[in-house]
Design an enzyme around this catalytic site. Structure first.
Site, PDB file in Angstrom:
ATOM      1  N   LYS A  80      77.176 149.644 120.805  1.00 26.28           N
ATOM      2  CA  LYS A  80      78.164 149.864 121.864  1.00 26.28           C
ATOM      3  C   LYS A  80      77.543 149.715 123.254  1.00 26.28           C
ATOM      4  O   LYS A  80      78.264 149.568 124.240  1.00 26.28           O
ATOM      5  CB  LYS A  80      78.827 151.233 121.718  1.00 26.28           C
ATOM      6  CG  LYS A  80      77.953 152.434 121.987  1.00 26.28           C
ATOM      7  CD  LYS A  80      78.727 153.723 121.730  1.00 26.28           C
ATOM      8  CE  LYS A  80      77.878 154.956 121.988  1.00 26.28           C
ATOM      9  NZ  LYS A  80      77.528 155.152 123.391  1.00 26.28           N
ATOM     10  N   ASP A  81      76.206 149.733 123.330  1.00 23.96           N
ATOM     11  CA  ASP A  81      75.522 149.552 124.613  1.00 23.96           C
ATOM     12  C   ASP A  81      75.156 148.105 124.893  1.00 23.96           C
ATOM     13  O   ASP A  81      74.590 147.801 125.953  1.00 23.96           O
ATOM     14  CB  ASP A  81      74.236 150.391 124.651  1.00 23.96           C
ATOM     15  CG  ASP A  81      74.505 151.879 124.671  1.00 23.96           C
ATOM     16  OD1 ASP A  81      75.572 152.274 125.177  1.00 23.96           O
ATOM     17  OD2 ASP A  81      73.652 152.651 124.190  1.00 23.96           O
ATOM     18  N   ARG A 125      86.575 154.667 129.062  1.00 26.12           N
ATOM     19  CA  ARG A 125      87.414 154.566 127.858  1.00 26.12           C
ATOM     20  C   ARG A 125      87.815 155.958 127.359  1.00 26.12           C
ATOM     21  O   ARG A 125      88.989 156.211 127.078  1.00 26.12           O
ATOM     22  CB  ARG A 125      86.644 153.817 126.767  1.00 26.12           C
ATOM     23  CG  ARG A 125      87.326 153.798 125.406  1.00 26.12           C
ATOM     24  CD  ARG A 125      86.384 153.285 124.328  1.00 26.12           C
ATOM     25  NE  ARG A 125      85.217 154.134 124.176  1.00 26.12           N
ATOM     26  CZ  ARG A 125      85.181 155.256 123.480  1.00 26.12           C
ATOM     27  NH1 ARG A 125      86.260 155.679 122.848  1.00 26.12           N
ATOM     28  NH2 ARG A 125      84.073 155.971 123.392  1.00 26.12           N
ATOM     29  N   ARG A 126      86.838 156.850 127.270  1.00 21.60           N
ATOM     30  CA  ARG A 126      87.142 158.207 126.821  1.00 21.60           C
ATOM     31  C   ARG A 126      88.015 158.928 127.830  1.00 21.60           C
ATOM     32  O   ARG A 126      88.977 159.613 127.462  1.00 21.60           O
ATOM     33  CB  ARG A 126      85.841 158.989 126.594  1.00 21.60           C
ATOM     34  CG  ARG A 126      85.065 158.542 125.358  1.00 21.60           C
ATOM     35  CD  ARG A 126      83.717 159.220 125.274  1.00 21.60           C
ATOM     36  NE  ARG A 126      82.988 158.798 124.074  1.00 21.60           N
ATOM     37  CZ  ARG A 126      81.678 158.844 123.942  1.00 21.60           C
ATOM     38  NH1 ARG A 126      80.920 159.272 124.961  1.00 21.60           N
ATOM     39  NH2 ARG A 126      81.090 158.452 122.814  1.00 21.60           N
ATOM     40  N   ARG A 143      76.136 162.282 132.552  1.00 23.26           N
ATOM     41  CA  ARG A 143      75.137 161.300 132.157  1.00 23.26           C
ATOM     42  C   ARG A 143      73.963 162.008 131.491  1.00 23.26           C
ATOM     43  O   ARG A 143      73.864 163.216 131.498  1.00 23.26           O
ATOM     44  CB  ARG A 143      74.630 160.528 133.387  1.00 23.26           C
ATOM     45  CG  ARG A 143      75.631 159.602 134.064  1.00 23.26           C
ATOM     46  CD  ARG A 143      75.846 158.300 133.331  1.00 23.26           C
ATOM     47  NE  ARG A 143      74.590 157.681 132.914  1.00 23.26           N
ATOM     48  CZ  ARG A 143      73.761 157.005 133.714  1.00 23.26           C
ATOM     49  NH1 ARG A 143      74.067 156.855 134.992  1.00 23.26           N
ATOM     50  NH2 ARG A 143      72.651 156.469 133.247  1.00 23.26           N
ATOM     51  N   ARG A 149      73.121 166.407 127.798  1.00 26.16           N
ATOM     52  CA  ARG A 149      74.566 166.643 127.940  1.00 26.16           C
ATOM     53  C   ARG A 149      74.966 167.979 127.320  1.00 26.16           C
ATOM     54  O   ARG A 149      75.773 168.723 127.883  1.00 26.16           O
ATOM     55  CB  ARG A 149      75.345 165.488 127.306  1.00 26.16           C
ATOM     56  CG  ARG A 149      75.084 164.145 127.977  1.00 26.16           C
ATOM     57  CD  ARG A 149      75.902 163.030 127.360  1.00 26.16           C
ATOM     58  NE  ARG A 149      75.440 161.714 127.824  1.00 26.16           N
ATOM     59  CZ  ARG A 149      76.164 160.615 127.788  1.00 26.16           C
ATOM     60  NH1 ARG A 149      77.396 160.641 127.308  1.00 26.16           N
ATOM     61  NH2 ARG A 149      75.680 159.471 128.231  1.00 26.16           N
ATOM     62  N   CYS A 236      81.831 146.835 131.668  1.00 27.38           N
ATOM     63  CA  CYS A 236      81.667 148.292 131.684  1.00 27.38           C
ATOM     64  C   CYS A 236      82.637 148.991 132.632  1.00 27.38           C
ATOM     65  O   CYS A 236      82.774 150.208 132.591  1.00 27.38           O
ATOM     66  CB  CYS A 236      80.237 148.647 132.070  1.00 27.38           C
ATOM     67  SG  CYS A 236      79.816 148.143 133.750  1.00 27.38           S
TER      68      CYS A 236
END
Length: 305
Positions: A80-81, A125-126, A143, A149, A236
């Site tokens: 996904k990155d 997106r989230r 981040r 996190r 992105c």
């Protein structure tokens, strides 16, 4: 053959590199595997959003330079990155069986949060899909690696945070998941839960070796999801989600395009024979574009670029 793995230094990245190393060590042609931990700009700059410092590609650039300079042979990534447009001379030589693709709430379930609760995520997106489900909540940037996190949540900076379920599971922290989203509520990122192995395109022998680790079903869904994102011109800056499921030779793709605040969003699902994966992906992108996806993406880029 000796293989050197370029990897980020985070605990999750190191876990993924070690997992690939274990698989490689089981192959007869591999004599030894050595990790090459590197720091990337995406890991170092934590006070600004990825969108403002150059996007997800900042997590992999240094790893590609290491391969280009001959300091590493492969790089291991969370797919996904990985930007959908690969730089010239590089390829994804293998993808492993997909892990959990879902997003997860950590701290509290979404419907248990009070009005105006603060939820941490730096993913557009989230954020968009959270606002669709709960327009009242506040989204604040978050981040850092998984542990950082979680520490911010534990310090009370957020009422809840959203993380990838796969990352929590791989680090043995799945007990922290308060709620796991189903795709109908929150579509995951393109290739979320997939570990990919990158190498130089012209290293034919290495590519042939890595192909032995390829999972055919994951490869099919990953290529299809990335094809949708590429056809949409998504980067992105765009809240774009795509999720593919391949069962009994049938591929079903779902995709969503939204503004960052969720006020505008489009969602489409399309399926067909697995061998028509590219055709299915192109069709779902076309439907979204016909409904105005390009304008939504442009608005998102303008407000978050």
């Amino acid at each position: 053959m000796k293989i050197r793995i370029a990897t980020r230094k985070s605990e999750l990245a190191m876990w993924q590199a070690q997992h690939v190393a274990e698989l490689l060590n089981e192959l007869d042609d591999v004599d030894s595997v050595e990790p090459v931990p590197l720091s990337t700009r995406g890991d170092e700059v934590l006070d600004r959003s990825l969108q403002k410092i150059g996007g997800k590609g900042l997590f992999i650039k240094e790893l590609e330079v290491a391969m280009q300079n001959g300091d590493a042979d492969i790089a291991v990534h969370s797919m996904k990155d990985v930007p959908v447009e690969m730089p010239d001379g590089f390829c994804i030589a293998a993808v492993l069986p997909r892990g959990n693709a879902a997003d997860a709430m950590v701290g509290r379930k979404l419907n248990e949060l009070p009005d105006g609760a603060i939820v941490g995520t730096s993913s557009l997106r989230r954020a968009a899909q959270l606002k669709i489900l709960r327009p009242d909540i506040r989204i604040e940037p978050l981040r850092g690696n998984v542990n950082t996190r979680i520490e911010k949540l534990e310090r009370g900076e957020f009422d809840a945070i959203v993380l990838a379920a796969a990352g929590l599971e791989r680090l043995g922290r799945e007990h922290l998941i308060a709620e796991q989203f189903v795709p109908d509520d929150m579509l995951p990122a393109v290739a979320q839960g997939v570990i990919g192995i990158e190498c130089l395109t012209d290293n034919v022998d290495l590519r042939a070796l890595l192909a032995k680790l390829n999972d055919a079903t994951t490869l099919r869904t990953t290529l299809a999801e990335r094809t949708v994102a590429r056809a949409l011109g998504a980067d992105c800056h765009a809240p774009v989600a795509v999720h593919g499921v391949s069962l009994a030779s049938v591929l079903t793709l779902s995709a969503l395009v939204a503004t960052a605040d969720g006020s505008q969003h489009l969602k489409e699902t399309h399926g067909g024979p697995s061998e028509d994966a590219e055709k299915i992906a192109t069709e779902i992108a076309r439907r979204l574009l016909d409904q105005g996806a390009e304008e939504i993406l442009a608005e998102s880029t303008a407000s978050n670029g």
